[in-house]
Scaffold this motif. Structure first.
Motif, PDB file in Angstrom:
ATOM      1  N   MET A 256      44.918  49.448  38.170  1.00 39.85           N
ATOM      2  CA  MET A 256      44.139  48.698  39.152  1.00 39.85           C
ATOM      3  C   MET A 256      42.869  48.077  38.577  1.00 39.85           C
ATOM      4  O   MET A 256      42.062  47.529  39.329  1.00 39.85           O
ATOM      5  CB  MET A 256      43.766  49.619  40.318  1.00 39.85           C
ATOM      6  N   ALA A 257      42.651  48.147  37.277  1.00 40.87           N
ATOM      7  CA  ALA A 257      41.412  47.622  36.693  1.00 40.87           C
ATOM      8  C   ALA A 257      41.194  46.158  37.084  1.00 40.87           C
ATOM      9  O   ALA A 257      40.128  45.782  37.587  1.00 40.87           O
ATOM     10  CB  ALA A 257      41.426  47.783  35.177  1.00 40.87           C
ATOM     11  N   GLU A 258      42.202  45.310  36.865  1.00 38.44           N
ATOM     12  CA  GLU A 258      42.078  43.891  37.215  1.00 38.44           C
ATOM     13  C   GLU A 258      42.046  43.709  38.719  1.00 38.44           C
ATOM     14  O   GLU A 258      41.248  42.938  39.259  1.00 38.44           O
ATOM     15  CB  GLU A 258      43.226  43.087  36.620  1.00 38.44           C
ATOM     16  N   GLY A 259      42.920  44.427  39.418  1.00 40.40           N
ATOM     17  CA  GLY A 259      42.965  44.312  40.869  1.00 40.40           C
ATOM     18  C   GLY A 259      41.671  44.752  41.516  1.00 40.40           C
ATOM     19  O   GLY A 259      41.223  44.157  42.499  1.00 40.40           O
ATOM     20  N   GLN A 260      41.035  45.795  40.953  1.00 44.51           N
ATOM     21  CA  GLN A 260      39.792  46.252  41.550  1.00 44.51           C
ATOM     22  C   GLN A 260      38.670  45.245  41.341  1.00 44.51           C
ATOM     23  O   GLN A 260      37.817  45.064  42.199  1.00 44.51           O
ATOM     24  CB  GLN A 260      39.370  47.610  40.984  1.00 44.51           C
TER      25      GLN A 260
ATOM     26  N   LYS B  46      39.000  42.022  41.363  1.00 45.68           N
ATOM     27  CA  LYS B  46      39.200  41.019  42.420  1.00 45.68           C
ATOM     28  C   LYS B  46      38.836  41.590  43.783  1.00 45.68           C
ATOM     29  O   LYS B  46      38.324  40.879  44.657  1.00 45.68           O
ATOM     30  CB  LYS B  46      40.651  40.527  42.415  1.00 45.68           C
ATOM     31  N   LEU B  47      39.103  42.875  43.961  1.00 53.43           N
ATOM     32  CA  LEU B  47      38.784  43.527  45.224  1.00 53.43           C
ATOM     33  C   LEU B  47      37.279  43.543  45.446  1.00 53.43           C
ATOM     34  O   LEU B  47      36.794  43.212  46.533  1.00 53.43           O
ATOM     35  CB  LEU B  47      39.339  44.947  45.218  1.00 53.43           C
ATOM     36  N   VAL B  48      36.518  43.927  44.418  1.00 51.51           N
ATOM     37  CA  VAL B  48      35.060  43.938  44.522  1.00 51.51           C
ATOM     38  C   VAL B  48      34.542  42.532  44.848  1.00 51.51           C
ATOM     39  O   VAL B  48      33.652  42.354  45.690  1.00 51.51           O
ATOM     40  CB  VAL B  48      34.430  44.461  43.222  1.00 51.51           C
TER      41      VAL B  48
ATOM     42  N   ASP C  89      33.726  38.594  51.335  1.00 43.67           N
ATOM     43  CA  ASP C  89      34.605  37.829  52.234  1.00 43.67           C
ATOM     44  C   ASP C  89      35.168  38.729  53.334  1.00 43.67           C
ATOM     45  O   ASP C  89      35.271  38.316  54.491  1.00 43.67           O
ATOM     46  CB  ASP C  89      35.761  37.207  51.444  1.00 43.67           C
ATOM     47  N   PHE C  90      35.555  39.952  52.974  1.00 42.95           N
ATOM     48  CA  PHE C  90      36.069  40.887  53.965  1.00 42.95           C
ATOM     49  C   PHE C  90      35.017  41.123  55.049  1.00 42.95           C
ATOM     50  O   PHE C  90      35.311  41.093  56.253  1.00 42.95           O
ATOM     51  CB  PHE C  90      36.422  42.223  53.319  1.00 42.95           C
TER      52      PHE C  90
ATOM     53  N   PRO D 225      44.657  34.650  43.247  1.00 47.35           N
ATOM     54  CA  PRO D 225      43.330  34.549  42.631  1.00 47.35           C
ATOM     55  C   PRO D 225      42.243  35.323  43.369  1.00 47.35           C
ATOM     56  O   PRO D 225      41.316  35.847  42.760  1.00 47.35           O
ATOM     57  CB  PRO D 225      43.050  33.042  42.662  1.00 47.35           C
ATOM     58  N   ALA D 226      42.366  35.385  44.714  1.00 47.18           N
ATOM     59  CA  ALA D 226      41.344  36.057  45.518  1.00 47.18           C
ATOM     60  C   ALA D 226      41.998  36.693  46.742  1.00 47.18           C
ATOM     61  O   ALA D 226      42.970  36.156  47.291  1.00 47.18           O
ATOM     62  CB  ALA D 226      40.265  35.064  45.939  1.00 47.18           C
ATOM     63  N   PHE D 227      41.464  37.823  47.174  1.00 43.33           N
ATOM     64  CA  PHE D 227      42.037  38.546  48.309  1.00 43.33           C
ATOM     65  C   PHE D 227      41.439  38.138  49.660  1.00 43.33           C
ATOM     66  O   PHE D 227      42.011  38.421  50.702  1.00 43.33           O
ATOM     67  CB  PHE D 227      41.827  40.048  48.131  1.00 43.33           C
TER      68      PHE D 227
END
Length: 278
Positions: free
Chosen positions: A34-38, A40-42, A47-48, A255-257
């Motif tokens: 999840m390194a890359e996914g996290q 993007k999550l941060v 936005d969330f 690219p973005a969540f």
């Protein structure tokens, strides 16, 4: 004479959709992939929060984050305490924190994330509970602190969903006491790679959610960020796609969540319009 026209003389006895209440549950993997996914999550957390504050400005909301394993911190660093070496020393691993039972319980709201790619410090919650209540100061910063669960754990996403809403976690005196409300819609966001680690099955997790919401599948909105093809070996995606009518699935590779969360929350608005709390 009685008025038998088409217009009603009294207001509808049905309460407003969701009674103005929404409980947001985020279940996030701590797997090393999840390194890359996290990252993007941060980046998506502002936005969330903007989506929640804009779409649900008049709503009373709760926000809770749960990680997907049943231990606290990073055993590699814990074993080095208090003489930290290498990476554990550079991340300022919190050896002085004595984890509570809730810190390590599967399904408990996170308030102190430790390990690789985690804040390694406690989060400041005005509620005094393990979740955010509306009115939390510095909401983006607080949500980021809670949801940056790190990459030093497991990927038991489905097990964590079921545990988070179980009576053992939500009853009086339990870790997540007060988070779930009978008159609130529940939105569950599950983020992580395919769930092949959980011990339970999608049918069991779905039943746990239904039990928590008194059998009403329409009072739950599911949002899964994963492999968008929803492969059969991703048990958490099976839970999302096949057990609840209101659901949305997005790829971890976008690219973005933020935009996907905006789409998923449209389902919350739709579900709320028909939701009649029991």
């Amino acid at each position: 004479m009685l008025d038998v026209g088409t217009e009603q003389d009294v207001e509808s006895p049905q309460p407003a959709g969701c009674k103005g209440k929404i409980d947001f549950l985020f279940v996030i993997s701590r797997d090393q992939v999840m390194a890359e996914g996290q990252a993007k999550l941060v980046a998506a957390f502002p936005d969330f929060v903007e989506t929640i504050e804009t779409k649900f400005a008049e709503f009373d909301y709760h926000i809770m984050v749960v990680d997907a394993d049943n231990h606290w911190g990073w055993p590699t660093c814990t074993a080095q305490c208090p003489e930290l070496e290498g990476l554990c020393g550079t991340m300022d691993y919190p050896c002085d924190h004595a984890p509570s039972a809730c810190d390590g319980d599967m399904g408990a709201g996170t308030i102190f994330n430790a390990g690789l790619n985690a804040p390694n410090k406690p989060c400041e919650l005005a509620s005094g509970r393990r979740y955010i209540e509306k009115g939390q100061p510095e909401l983006v910063e607080t949500f980021t602190c809670l949801a940056q669960v790190g990459t030093s754990g497991y990927n038991r996403l489905g097990d964590a969903v079921a545990a988070a809403v179980s009576s053992a976690m939500t009853e009086s005196g339990a870790c997540n006491e007060g988070f779930l409300r009978d008159d609130a819609l529940l939105m569950v966001t599950i983020i992580g790679p395919p769930d092949q680690d959980s011990l339970g099955k999608p049918k069991e997790w779905a039943q746990a959610l239904l039990d928590a919401k008194h059998g009403d599948a329409d009072s739950v909105v599911m949002f899964r960020i994963c492999d968008a093809t929803c492969p059969v070996y991703d048990a958490a995606c099976t839970l999302t796609k096949y057990y609840f009518p209101y659901h949305h699935i997005e790829s971890l590779n976008v690219p973005a969540f933020g935009p996907a969360f905006d789409v998923a929350t449209d389902l919350v608005e739709t579900a709320c319009s028909a939701f009649i709390p029991g």
